[in-house]
Design a protein around this motif. Structure first.
Motif, PDB file in Angstrom:
ATOM      1  N   ALA A   6      11.476  -3.219   6.990  1.00 21.63           N
ATOM      2  CA  ALA A   6      10.126  -2.334   6.507  1.00 21.63           C
ATOM      3  C   ALA A   6       8.857  -3.264   6.596  1.00 21.63           C
ATOM      4  O   ALA A   6       7.689  -2.642   6.703  1.00 21.63           O
ATOM      5  CB  ALA A   6      10.552  -1.853   5.098  1.00 21.63           C
ATOM      6  N   ASP A   7       8.875  -4.318   6.465  1.00 23.48           N
ATOM      7  CA  ASP A   7       7.374  -5.186   6.336  1.00 23.48           C
ATOM      8  C   ASP A   7       7.399  -6.094   7.733  1.00 23.48           C
ATOM      9  O   ASP A   7       6.382  -6.925   7.724  1.00 23.48           O
ATOM     10  CB  ASP A   7       7.720  -6.081   5.185  1.00 23.48           C
ATOM     11  N   GLY A   8       8.063  -5.571   8.788  1.00 23.22           N
ATOM     12  CA  GLY A   8       7.908  -6.572  10.067  1.00 23.22           C
ATOM     13  C   GLY A   8       9.058  -6.660  10.881  1.00 23.22           C
ATOM     14  O   GLY A   8      10.250  -6.160  10.523  1.00 23.22           O
ATOM     15  N   VAL A   9       8.991  -7.664  11.780  1.00 25.57           N
ATOM     16  CA  VAL A   9      10.395  -8.139  12.340  1.00 25.57           C
ATOM     17  C   VAL A   9      10.835  -9.361  12.267  1.00 25.57           C
ATOM     18  O   VAL A   9       9.701 -10.426  12.149  1.00 25.57           O
ATOM     19  CB  VAL A   9       9.789  -7.816  14.028  1.00 25.57           C
ATOM     20  N   LEU A  10      11.901  -9.473  12.276  1.00 27.64           N
ATOM     21  CA  LEU A  10      12.492 -11.136  12.183  1.00 27.64           C
ATOM     22  C   LEU A  10      13.002 -11.413  13.502  1.00 27.64           C
ATOM     23  O   LEU A  10      13.856 -10.958  14.039  1.00 27.64           O
ATOM     24  CB  LEU A  10      13.855 -11.127  11.168  1.00 27.64           C
ATOM     25  N   LEU A  11      12.404 -12.856  13.963  1.00 29.22           N
ATOM     26  CA  LEU A  11      12.795 -13.319  15.138  1.00 29.22           C
ATOM     27  C   LEU A  11      14.482 -14.151  15.055  1.00 29.22           C
ATOM     28  O   LEU A  11      14.666 -14.370  13.900  1.00 29.22           O
ATOM     29  CB  LEU A  11      11.651 -14.138  15.596  1.00 29.22           C
TER      30      LEU A  11
END
Length: 376
Positions: free
Chosen positions: A206-211
């Motif tokens: 919900a708060d961004g993308v995890l690489l």
């Protein structure tokens, strides 16, 4: 008795195919689509940023053509009975079927993407993203293909208050020439778009993308432009498909397992004469539509259809409304150094997009050469 031909899908390929086939004597053509509006899919990034893009009724594009238009959703095929099963209406019986149901975004490819990311493949996607962007903040576009590049540039140019980032698993502009990549980076630098390439997304939150390396890239909105998925209807009907669900077709675009079925557009695994699979694009869908109409006409007349002969010419990329990149390519779509850039390239791309729409009204704009090659 007229030959009953049913065309499924009224995208770029479906409309051209239906109108072209309907010109043949002794045919009765029915076009089926889930919506009554034609979607200019190559303009979805413009719709998402709130630019005015006129919605055109499919019935308007069919004016003057004897094609019967049915607004309904295809739910199944019964190849033994030669019937198309619809969500609401009675089944449609066919003698010949043209499968042109297109594709949608594969936004469930990684955990969290379906819940938190905003795809940009169809009109509903663009409308949802436009509403989301009113909140402002930061936007991360996942996918370094042409869709992702165009979306990131359009967002940054139209809404400069947004902080825009593009994330791609490969090299930025990998399919372009050195000159093309250089122009791309210059434009993104001018627009303030941050580029993070060679970065694989493992999860969307919900708060961004995890690489994959554990780094979290914060984002208020995640736009998903990588990967597409075709409907499972053909596979579920027992028609031969590839691992992605795209229908396997021969050189005339006829199903390798069901000779009364043809496939065009994104849902077809069509190949060039050298065996190279054609990429999903309007540039391939329109020529395929013209070719399948000719193939069907030939078989109805007792002639042997010619194989599809196709060559690539260029890749057209809009970089906002005032800049663009035309990457010229070899027959097999590999880049040469020659490019066209700047405002002239933007005009070129706009001309191509308008031409694709004009072909819906006038399919004759997509012509056959004496060698059987398609030109738009």
């Amino acid at each position: 008795m007229a030959t009953r031909i049913v065309v499924l899908g009224a995208g770029y390929a479906g409309v051209v195919a239906a109108k072209s086939i309907a010109k043949q004597p002794g045919t009765r053509v029915t076009l089926v689509n889930a919506s009554d509006l034609f979607v200019e899919r190559v303009r979805m990034h413009q719709v998402a940023v709130g630019q005015p893009v006129r919605q055109r009724p499919i019935a308007e594009l069919l004016t003057g053509s004897p094609v019967e238009f049915v607004v309904d959703r295809v739910v199944a095929l019964d190849t033994e009975r030669r019937e198309v099963v619809l969500a609401e209406g009675a089944p449609l019986v066919y003698d010949t079927l043209v499968y042109a149901l297109g594709s949608r975004a594969a936004h469930d490819a990684v955990p969290g993407a379906a819940e938190h990311a905003y795809p940009l493949a169809v009109a509903e996607d663009a409308d949802r993203l436009r509403a989301r962007l009113t909140a402002g903040g930061s936007v991360t576009v996942v996918g370094g293909g042409l869709t992702g590049i165009e979306a990131a540039a359009e967002l940054a140019e139209t809404q400069p208050e947004l902080k825009v980032r593009l994330v791609t698993g490969g090299a930025f502009g990998a399919a372009l020439s050195e000159r093309g990549r250089l122009h791309l980076r210059r434009v993104f630098a001018r627009l303030g778009v941050e580029v993070q390439d060679h970065a694989r997304v493992a999860e969307v939150r919900a708060d961004g993308v995890l690489l994959a390396d554990g780094v979290l890239l914060p984002a208020d909105t995640v736009v998903w432009t990588t990967g597409f998925r075709v409907p499972e209807i053909a596979r579920e009907a027992g028609i031969a498909c590839d691992d992605h669900g795209r229908m396997l077709v021969d050189a005339t675009l006829r199903s390798v397992s069901h000779p009364d079925v043809y496939a065009i557009g994104d849902a077809a695994a069509a190949r060039r004469q050298d065996g190279q699979e054609l990429r999903m694009a309007c540039a391939t869908g329109l020529p395929a539509a013209a070719h399948v109409a000719q193939s069907i006409s030939d078989r109805l007349a007792g002639r042997t259809p010619r194989p599809l002969r196709f060559r690539y010419v260029n890749q057209c990329v809009s970089l906002g409304r005032r800049d663009g990149l035309i990457q010229f390519v070899r027959d097999d779509d590999s880049a040469v150094e020659r490019v066209l850039t700047g405002r002239v390239a933007a005009w070129y791309k706009e001309f191509v997009v308008r031409g694709a729409l004009s072909a819906q009204r006038h399919p004759g704009l997509v012509k056959l050469t004496p060698r059987g090659r398609k030109e738009a």
